[in-house]
Design an enzyme around this catalytic site. Structure first.
Site, mmCIF file in Angstrom:
data_model
loop_
_atom_site.group_PDB
_atom_site.id
_atom_site.type_symbol
_atom_site.label_atom_id
_atom_site.label_comp_id
_atom_site.label_asym_id
_atom_site.label_seq_id
_atom_site.Cartn_x
_atom_site.Cartn_y
_atom_site.Cartn_z
ATOM 1 N N CYS A 84 3.377 -29.324 -10.140
ATOM 2 C CA CYS A 84 3.463 -28.001 -9.496
ATOM 3 C C CYS A 84 3.044 -26.910 -10.476
ATOM 4 O O CYS A 84 1.883 -26.811 -10.824
ATOM 5 C CB CYS A 84 4.881 -27.787 -8.954
ATOM 6 S SG CYS A 84 5.001 -26.472 -7.724
ATOM 7 N N HIS A 94 6.331 -33.073 -5.954
ATOM 8 C CA HIS A 94 7.349 -33.208 -7.002
ATOM 9 C C HIS A 94 7.891 -34.632 -7.078
ATOM 10 O O HIS A 94 8.931 -34.930 -6.479
ATOM 11 C CB HIS A 94 8.505 -32.249 -6.723
ATOM 12 C CG HIS A 94 8.197 -30.823 -7.026
ATOM 13 N ND1 HIS A 94 8.561 -30.209 -8.205
ATOM 14 C CD2 HIS A 94 7.532 -29.897 -6.307
ATOM 15 C CE1 HIS A 94 8.145 -28.951 -8.200
ATOM 16 N NE2 HIS A 94 7.515 -28.733 -7.050
ATOM 17 N N GLU A 134 9.538 -35.982 -9.354
ATOM 18 C CA GLU A 134 10.885 -36.037 -9.954
ATOM 19 C C GLU A 134 11.960 -35.853 -8.900
ATOM 20 O O GLU A 134 13.128 -36.164 -9.151
ATOM 21 C CB GLU A 134 11.011 -34.990 -11.073
ATOM 22 C CG GLU A 134 11.254 -33.554 -10.633
ATOM 23 C CD GLU A 134 10.008 -32.822 -10.151
ATOM 24 O OE1 GLU A 134 9.012 -33.490 -9.806
ATOM 25 O OE2 GLU A 134 10.028 -31.571 -10.106
#
Lengths: 239, 735
Positions: free
Chosen positions: A91, A208, A210
């Site tokens: 991002c 994302h 994560e």
């Protein structure tokens, strides 16, 4: 990785980073050693891979990632990338890598002109990257996006190079892998969600991963990406 | 006293009586600077002067309560040394003038309240009420507020996980914009007046953003008066937010708390430095010496009253022992924040303000913070006719039921709010177990199995017809929304949104609502740990509907046992828990289909409601339920359709009983939920229900592509989903 020393994966905290703790936790959950890095330090603390996390570094008031690229930590990050070290930008981290010239193109505001947070499907386009070594092209994975400026664009020349060299790593797609406009959440050129450098050691993506390793809080499409990253980092450790 | 000075106090929003009280307190006439300080601290927003005596009737004690009302936020103990800090606030007045910044700075303010208790903010919820989207100005307000919430919340790394969005004519001129924040702290690290002992000679350190001319008089000019024509002229009273500075402020503050560097911490919001300094000193039982020359300013030429009342955002005031000053400077410096020692605590109770070496104000700190006026304003029920209108329950309905179902499903109150929720980052911090689509949002306490279930609810349509009952329903629904997930309701925060309290009718609505909250909270054993009162929400003599918004906190000991609200798979048995009565008064059906807000709201028996919560919690704890969903707006049929749309599975049910079909489908009787269970668990469900004295009735099964209510409704779920999801974008002209 059992028995071996886990690879050290650094996550840079810039002022305004938001997903730095999440990236550190994802690294730990996937079996790596998470190493916090600080924007003002010119020290990568002997890590085997670097993650530039999501957020709004320095408030993103000038242009996303435009100031972060001048942070002291970016000097060793760029050198690390040029030596072939695995570097992942997520991002805002992707935006920083573009601003730093490590990846082509740039991000502008979403086509809707609104921030968008939703789970999306990505089609894996290449296994030739530090993030997709464990995957097969054509596979689809589910990962959340959350951004207001995630529409990847490039000059005609850059775009030609990117496509000709197969630098696109992920495209927004349907669950079954169909790349179409309906699946494109931000208007990105050619549905590009993530790209790599020609060597494949530097990857940036808007989604994302994560936030996609823990099944209790969302999809799990990030697991194979972190696994791939740790394998590459591990090779650096042992080799 | 000259006539010119009299005009000044009135300009500042003080009454003649309040001026007399100031003069009596000081034993002399106040100078202009002092008058400005009293005007902000004695404003309705800061002093709660119209609501205080009524708020005192609310239950605030309980075994879990660590911090009750009166501090920056309430706190409860959720076990294992973990404190949950939470509070709700209003930013309606600024949002009506400048929706983006109004909503954004509302988020910033509530987050600083949580941080100032020493807690890390982990969740935000935004309960909102607007006028109908058919009007262009309402669309502008709606889009601006949503963008402002996202624009600020998404930049500070705190997930926005919920908050209801509703629409009503009465909120056209005055939208209701509330925001709730939940934080987590080590109970031992909580910063409270009791836990930290500041002493004379301790320094007052202002850190964060500089002080400018923005937001001067925000609490007195904007938040404590009605907005009339020309309100746009108040725009300079709206503050401007900088979420990047807030993010730095959060990290620096929490680092200071963890390092034990502080004797006290207070955010600067309404009434700016005046409020932070006088409250800090009063809590420490001391006075203070304040030097305005030390305040870092954004622009030259600011005079003392401007510095004292500026509501510039992203500032905090720390109370620091001189030996810890270097530590504080070093942490703030690392995060790029400026620090300034602007004063110190002094023995005695006097607050002395200096500027250019001269004393510009000298008042008792507690007279600002604690000793404002208290009013027992007259309250009278209204004489309006709406309440006595024909009760829709008894109006025969012979039109097409499928069409009525679609009308209610796509009514803005019921339709999907995805258009708004997708603009919020709900995933950051990585602990969001359930987001805005769930009856209650669920946030995991990192590193534990505990889950915090949080819901914000208002029932202002019921409140319009019966403010007592409306408030009871709001508390009950918030508790039910928490209980359907399997969580135990623990405590509430509340935001009381009303019109002008100087009108007896509004005062009656307020006192009736507070009475309803009290009764329900006593019955559910959910004490009130704090909240906010937002008055003067009216224009041209027409007030918003009485809107107490309840923020309920619940606890799941093991979040893995949480129950989803949608049907997870086909082949499940569907049960209605609770009973349906002929109650269409104030219902969504009455408003959306019949076009009336009339009748008597559904009755609510608090002990039955409590029984339902206990049953749901027990059933979830025993892993009996596959899904559970509150029956709210739109009644049983809408609860079924929402569970079907969310899960992607149809159903076939039959409704027994002798209620007219439309009443059976749309009645909004309280204390009900739609649950689904595996066939193997049906016996356990029925047994548990009997043990808890809760009626259950088997309605049918999940499965297939259609939503089928035998003889009444038969529509494909995909068609329903499309209608439900596109309703709001359609009203915004986007599809």
């Amino acid at each position: 990785m059992s028995g071996a020393v886990p690879p050290r994966v650094g996550v840079v905290t810039f002022p305004g980073s938001l997903d730095d703790r999440d990236a550190l936790r994802a690294v730990e959950q996937m079996g790596g050693e998470a190493v916090p890095l600080w924007h003002a330090d010119r020290d990568l603390r002997a890590v085997d891979a670097v993650i530039l996390p999501g957020g709004f570094s320095y408030g993103d008031y000038l242009r996303c990632g435009a100031i972060a690229r001048f942070a002291p930590v970016m000097e060793p990050v760029v050198a690390f990338a040029e030596r072939g070290g695995p570097v992942l930008g997520i991002c805002n981290g992707f935006q920083i890598l573009c601003e730093a010239g490590l990846l082509p193109g740039a991000m502008i505001r979403n086509r809707s002109l609104r921030f968008v947070c939703r789970d999306v499907w990505l089609r894996v386009e290449t296994a030739q990257s530090c993030l997709t070594g464990d995957l097969t092209p054509g596979e689809t994975i589910e990962i959340p996006i959350k951004h207001g400026e995630g529409q990847w664009i490039a000059t005609a020349e850059q775009l030609g190079d990117v496509e000709a060299q197969g630098l696109v790593v992920f495209r927004y797609a349907s669950r079954t892998g169909i790349v179409d406009d309906v699946s494109n959440p931000n208007g990105a050129t050619n549905n590009v969600a993530g790209i790599r450098n020609p060597a494949g050691n530097v990857v940036g993506l808007m989604p994302h991963p994560e936030h996609a390793v823990d099944p209790d809080v969302g999809p799990t499409g990030g697991q194979p990406l972190f696994a791939s990253l740790l394998h590459v980092a591990m090779a650096g450790v042992t080799g | 006293m000259s006539s010119e000075e009299l005009a000044l106090h009135r300009q500042l929003g003080l009454t003649d009586g309040e001026l007399a009280q100031i003069e009596a307190t000081l034993g002399r006439g106040p100078n202009g600077t002092e008058l400005a300080m009293y005007s902000v601290m004695w404003s309705e927003h800061c002093s709660y002067k119209s609501s205080k005596i009524h708020l005192r009737t609310l239950p605030t004690a309980g075994p879990a309560v660590l911090v009750g009302p009166g501090q920056d936020a309430g706190a409860v103990d959720v076990g294992d040394g973990i404190a949950v800090v939470f509070k709700i606030e209003s930013h309606s007045h600024p949002s009506a003038i400048e929706p983006y910044q109004g909503a954004a700075t509302g988020v910033g303010g509530i987050v600083r309240d949580i941080v100032s208790m020493g807690a890390r903010p982990v969740a935000l919820l935004d309960p909102l009420l607007f006028g109908p989207l058919a009007e262009e100005r309402n669309r502008w307000l709606f889009a601006g507020v949503i963008a402002g919430i996202g624009g600020y919340g998404n930049c500070i790394g705190v997930p926005t996980v919920g908050g209801e969005i509703r629409f009503a004519d009465a909120h056209t001129a005055d939208p209701t914009v509330n925001v709730m924040c939940v934080g987590i702290a080590d109970a031992a690290d909580l910063i409270t007046a009791q836990s930290r002992t500041a002493q004379a000679g301790s320094l007052m350190v202002l850190y964060g953003a500089t002080t400018g001319r923005d937001g001067i008089g925000g609490v007195s000019v904007l938040a404590s008066a009605t907005l009339e024509d020309g309100a746009e002229g108040s725009r300079p009273s709206v503050q401007i937010g900088d979420p990047f500075a807030e993010k730095l402020l959060i990290e620096a503050s929490l680092e200071l708390v963890a390092g034990g560097s502080l004797e006290g911490l207070q955010d600067l919001g309404g009434a700016g430095i005046t409020c932070a300094v006088s409250e800090s000193a009063t809590r420490a039982g001391m006075g203070a010496s304040l030097d305005l020359d030390a305040v870092p300013l954004r622009e030259p030429g600011m005079v003392p009253f401007e510095i004292l009342t500026s509501e510039s955002q992203e500032r905090m005031l720390a109370i620091v022992h001189p030996s810890k000053l270097d530590e504080v400077r070093s942490v703030c410096g690392r995060w790029g924040l400026t620090t300034a020692v602007i004063g110190e605590l002094t023995p005695g109770g006097t607050l002395t303000v200096r500027s250019g070496g001269a004393v510009v104000a000298e008042v008792a700190a507690s007279s600002l913070a604690d000793e404002g006026p208290v009013y027992d304003r007259p309250a009278e029920p209204p004489t309006r006719s709406v309440v006595s209108g024909e009760d829709p329950t008894f109006v025969p309905f012979e039109k097409d039921l499928t069409e009525a179902v679609l009308t209610v499903l796509t009514a803005p109150n019921v339709a999907s709010k995805r258009w708004a929720f997708e603009q919020y980052d709900r995933v950051v911090q990585g602990n969001t177990i359930a987001g805005p689509d769930s009856d209650a949002a669920i946030v995991r306490v990192a590193g534990t199995l505990k889950g915090l279930a949080v819901s914000t609810d208002s029932k202002s349509r019921f409140g319009r017809l019966d403010p007592f009952l409306g408030a009871v329903h709001a508390v009950a629904e918030s508790a039910r929304n928490v209980a359907v997930t399997g969580a135990t309701p623990i405590a509430i925060t509340n935001c009381l949104n009303f019109g002008n309290p100087e009108r007896p009718e509004v005062m009656w609505e307020l006192t009736e609502s507070i009475r309803g909250i009290r009764d329900a909270c006593l019955a559910f054993e959910t004490p009130v740990t704090g909240g906010n009162v937002s008055l003067y929400n009216e224009s041209g003599g027409s007030a918003i509907w009485p809107t107490p918004v309840i923020g309920m906190l619940g606890l799941l000991e093991d979040y893995r046992l949480r129950v989803p609200s949608s049907f997870p798979r086909p082949g499940l048995a569907i049960y209605l828990v609770g009973e349906t009565f002929a109650e269409l008064g104030g219902s969504e059906f009455a408003e959306a289909v019949l076009g009336v807000v009339a009748g008597k709201p559904p009755a609510l028996d608090l002990s039955r409601e409590r029984g339902l919560h206990r049953f749901l919690i027990a059933a979830a704890g025993g892993a009996v339920l596959a899904s559970a969903h509150d029956c709210g707006d739109g009644g049983l049929v809408i609860a079924l359709l929402e569970a079907a749309i969310g899960g992607g599975h149809g159903f076939a049910v039959a409704l027994a009983g002798d209620l007219p079909s439309h009443v059976a489908l749309f009645s909004e009787s309280a204390s009900r939920a739609v649950v689904s269970v595996d066939p193997g668990d049906e016996e356990a469900l029925v047994r548990l229900a009997a043990e808890h004295g809760v009626p259950v009735a088997r309605l049918g099964e999940t499965g297939g592509p259609r939503a089928l209510v035998e003889g009444l409704v038969d529509v494909p779920v995909d068609e329903l989903r499309d209608a439900w999801e596109t309703a709001i974008p359609r009203l915004l002209g986007e599809t």
